[in-house]
Design a protein around this motif. Structure first.
Motif, short mmCIF file in Angstrom:
data_model
loop_
_atom_site.label_atom_id
_atom_site.label_comp_id
_atom_site.label_asym_id
_atom_site.label_seq_id
_atom_site.Cartn_x
_atom_site.Cartn_y
_atom_site.Cartn_z
N PRO A 166 10.87 30.93 -6.56
CA PRO A 166 10.66 32.30 -7.03
C PRO A 166 10.19 33.22 -5.89
O PRO A 166 9.40 32.81 -5.03
CB PRO A 166 9.57 32.15 -8.10
N TYR A 167 10.68 34.45 -5.92
CA TYR A 167 10.40 35.41 -4.84
C TYR A 167 10.40 36.82 -5.41
O TYR A 167 11.22 37.14 -6.27
CB TYR A 167 11.49 35.29 -3.76
N TYR B 280 6.15 37.87 -1.97
CA TYR B 280 5.51 36.70 -2.58
C TYR B 280 6.58 35.65 -2.80
O TYR B 280 7.64 35.93 -3.36
CB TYR B 280 4.87 37.09 -3.92
N THR B 281 6.29 34.42 -2.38
CA THR B 281 7.21 33.31 -2.52
C THR B 281 6.44 32.14 -3.10
O THR B 281 5.45 31.71 -2.50
CB THR B 281 7.80 32.91 -1.15
N GLY C 166 2.98 31.52 -1.20
CA GLY C 166 2.53 32.28 -0.04
C GLY C 166 2.91 33.74 -0.21
O GLY C 166 3.91 34.06 -0.87
N MET C 167 2.10 34.61 0.34
CA MET C 167 2.41 36.04 0.30
C MET C 167 2.17 36.64 1.67
O MET C 167 1.06 36.56 2.20
CB MET C 167 1.55 36.78 -0.73
N ASN C 168 3.24 37.18 2.25
CA ASN C 168 3.09 37.86 3.52
C ASN C 168 2.89 39.35 3.27
O ASN C 168 3.56 39.95 2.45
CB ASN C 168 4.28 37.60 4.45
N VAL D 201 9.32 36.07 7.58
CA VAL D 201 8.68 34.77 7.40
C VAL D 201 8.90 34.19 6.00
O VAL D 201 8.49 33.06 5.74
CB VAL D 201 7.16 34.84 7.71
N ALA D 202 9.55 34.93 5.11
CA ALA D 202 9.73 34.46 3.73
C ALA D 202 10.51 33.15 3.66
O ALA D 202 10.19 32.29 2.83
CB ALA D 202 10.39 35.54 2.88
#
Length: 101
Positions: free
Chosen positions: A12-13, A25-26, A61-63, A69-70
């Motif tokens: 999910p992204y 957000y991934t 993770g959330m950049n 970087v996703a």
């Protein structure tokens, strides 16, 4: 589906841009409940990655204001879903390329 064999490995992204703030957000939101949050970079600097960890496995993770970087984050999440534990010191070290964590 349709008789084609293969793995479904999508993670999910979503993303959002709010004025000068951009976030991607991934990961798997249900697994973040009660998870530990660690940071790569300093949130107070305005550009960082937040990782949600369960048992040293990346579940999300959330950049924030940090781009391209996703895909690396998605690979870490896939590894976590497969049971791969990460070296937390390497995960938060900005001098270690994310793809080499």
């Amino acid at each position: 589906m349709l008789g084609v064999e293969g793995d479904y490995r999508d993670v999910p992204y979503f993303y959002t841009d709010q004025f000068e703030l951009g976030m991607e957000y991934t990961g798997f939101a249900p697994f973040t409940v009660g998870a530990e949050i660690v940071y790569r970079g300093r949130p107070e600097d305005g550009s960082f990655i937040a990782f949600w960890l369960r048992d040293d496995r990346v579940v999300a993770g959330m950049n924030v204001n940090l781009w391209d970087v996703a895909d690396d984050i998605a690979e870490l999440v896939r590894g976590g879903a497969a049971g791969r534990r990460i070296d937390r010191a390497r995960l938060v070290d900005v001098d270690v390329p994310l793809g080499e964590v």
